[in-house]
Enzyme design. Sequence first.
Site, PDB file in Angstrom:
ATOM      1  N   HIS A 168       0.865  -1.183   0.000  1.00 20.40           N
ATOM      2  CA  HIS A 168       0.000   0.000   0.000  1.00 20.40           C
ATOM      3  C   HIS A 168       0.903   1.236   0.000  1.00 20.40           C
ATOM      4  O   HIS A 168       1.364   1.666   1.051  1.00 20.40           O
ATOM      5  CB  HIS A 168      -0.905   0.016   1.231  1.00 20.40           C
ATOM      6  CG  HIS A 168      -1.807  -1.169   1.335  1.00 20.40           C
ATOM      7  ND1 HIS A 168      -3.095  -1.168   0.836  1.00 20.40           N
ATOM      8  CD2 HIS A 168      -1.617  -2.405   1.881  1.00 20.40           C
ATOM      9  CE1 HIS A 168      -3.653  -2.339   1.076  1.00 20.40           C
ATOM     10  NE2 HIS A 168      -2.781  -3.114   1.708  1.00 20.40           N
ATOM     11  N   HIS A 203      -2.509 -12.669   3.141  1.00 24.11           N
ATOM     12  CA  HIS A 203      -2.199 -12.681   4.583  1.00 24.11           C
ATOM     13  C   HIS A 203      -2.989 -13.699   5.407  1.00 24.11           C
ATOM     14  O   HIS A 203      -3.653 -13.356   6.380  1.00 24.11           O
ATOM     15  CB  HIS A 203      -2.349 -11.288   5.180  1.00 24.11           C
ATOM     16  CG  HIS A 203      -3.574 -10.516   4.780  1.00 24.11           C
ATOM     17  ND1 HIS A 203      -4.844 -11.048   4.799  1.00 24.11           N
ATOM     18  CD2 HIS A 203      -3.719  -9.230   4.370  1.00 24.11           C
ATOM     19  CE1 HIS A 203      -5.705 -10.136   4.414  1.00 24.11           C
ATOM     20  NE2 HIS A 203      -5.051  -9.025   4.138  1.00 24.11           N
ATOM     21  N   ASN A 212      -6.620   0.470  -2.558  1.00 32.03           N
ATOM     22  CA  ASN A 212      -7.332   1.340  -1.618  1.00 32.03           C
ATOM     23  C   ASN A 212      -6.534   2.595  -1.273  1.00 32.03           C
ATOM     24  O   ASN A 212      -6.163   2.844  -0.135  1.00 32.03           O
ATOM     25  CB  ASN A 212      -7.777   0.590  -0.363  1.00 32.03           C
ATOM     26  CG  ASN A 212      -6.703  -0.279   0.255  1.00 32.03           C
ATOM     27  OD1 ASN A 212      -5.756  -0.663  -0.409  1.00 32.03           O
ATOM     28  ND2 ASN A 212      -6.863  -0.598   1.516  1.00 32.03           N
ATOM     29  N   ASP A 243       2.151  -6.812   2.961  1.00 31.85           N
ATOM     30  CA  ASP A 243       1.014  -5.958   3.324  1.00 31.85           C
ATOM     31  C   ASP A 243       1.545  -4.648   3.920  1.00 31.85           C
ATOM     32  O   ASP A 243       1.032  -4.144   4.927  1.00 31.85           O
ATOM     33  CB  ASP A 243       0.076  -6.664   4.303  1.00 31.85           C
ATOM     34  CG  ASP A 243      -1.263  -5.954   4.472  1.00 31.85           C
ATOM     35  OD1 ASP A 243      -1.519  -4.989   3.723  1.00 31.85           O
ATOM     36  OD2 ASP A 243      -2.040  -6.349   5.350  1.00 31.85           O
ATOM     37  N   GLY A 264      -2.776  -1.381  10.317  1.00 30.97           N
ATOM     38  CA  GLY A 264      -1.720  -1.420   9.309  1.00 30.97           C
ATOM     39  C   GLY A 264      -0.377  -1.028   9.869  1.00 30.97           C
ATOM     40  O   GLY A 264      -0.278  -0.132  10.716  1.00 30.97           O
TER      41      GLY A 264
END
Length: 397
Positions: free
Chosen positions: A55, A193, A87, A263, A279
């Site tokens: 991300h 994940h 996202n 991730d 996160g």
Amino acid sequence: MLIKNCKLIDREGLVDILIQEGKIAKIEAGMEYSGEILDAQGKDVLPGMIDVHTHMREPGMTHKETIETGSMACAKGGVTTYIDMPNTNPATITVEALEEKRRLSEEKSIVNFGFNFGGSLDNNSDEIRRAQNIVATKVFLNISTGKMLIENDEVLGEIFEASEKVMVHAEGEMVQKAIDFARKYNKKLYLCHISQESELELVREARKDYKEIYVEVTPHHLFLNLEEQTQRLRMKPELKPQTDVDAMWRAIEEGMIDTLGTDHAPHTLEEKDAKVTFGIPGIETAMPLMLDAVNEGRLTLAKLVEMYSTKPAEIFNLKGKGRLEAGYDADIIIVDMERRYTLKNEEIVSRCGWTPFDGREVKGRVETTVVNGNVIYSADNEDKFNKINGREVKING
């Protein structure tokens, strides 16, 4: 460029790697060369790592990370190709948003990059069909931001039908739902994940008659457990008890887990400390942690390369990636398996500026990162980063 004195995991003795026009031209011992020479000094030389689960936060959340800082973190972590998740803000659920992210990445990334498209609760299956050169469609079945959590089965079915490959955020019983939809629509399914032994059992059972199911594990689900959880260490899926952590390691040994994906989801410490924010960053520290695990005998270096380079390239048909062979892209890292050092917040190059592994001593360091035949990172050079732009990965077929 000629990289001399390379120790490869699949060859006896030291060899040299000749690079021409950004690709590996030849691998053999004792080559002569009049141009630029990089001496690996007998250290391990590996294909660049491929992280299909990141991300990078741009556009829309650049106070956490930018494409530039995120790609620098990749280079330091030995990742020569990353695939960005949808996202962002705006979410990558339209072709227009995809093309804008493509433009930004071409301008700013110093490593290679690619894109996952997002499925939308508003049913963007037509946009999915129009999207060009995407790695997969990412579907959220448990949690997401904006319009990406899909709870309507009719919409979910149309998105599966429109997609060539589907990545899912699925936890618990949603893992079975994802498997059922993949089987119904005959799609390649990538389970992001996975963190529980019970989820692995669902996969084990499903693979008896459906082989196109692939499993990813994250470093934080391998190196942290629920007892260590603090507000800063909140993510989705959450940390699990040590029994599940042990199950993940056994699954690696058994070949149940296909890939390592970080991730990488950076937030600032101010955000993490102010309220529960899901996160953590990870792309910069994954290789140090995994190389340390290799040194401890928890897995082999060959297995690490398979999970973090070769298999991601194979699963998603990434052209020219994942191997050190003639004709493949010259995405190469040199690692020093004997180097001991401590991971520190103040040395993190990701814009978020911290790591959940601050203070952890590891053995094994990425020394040099080469992308498309260019040295873009060198651990012992003062400037460290050579900001030559990477390229978008191409999808075969």
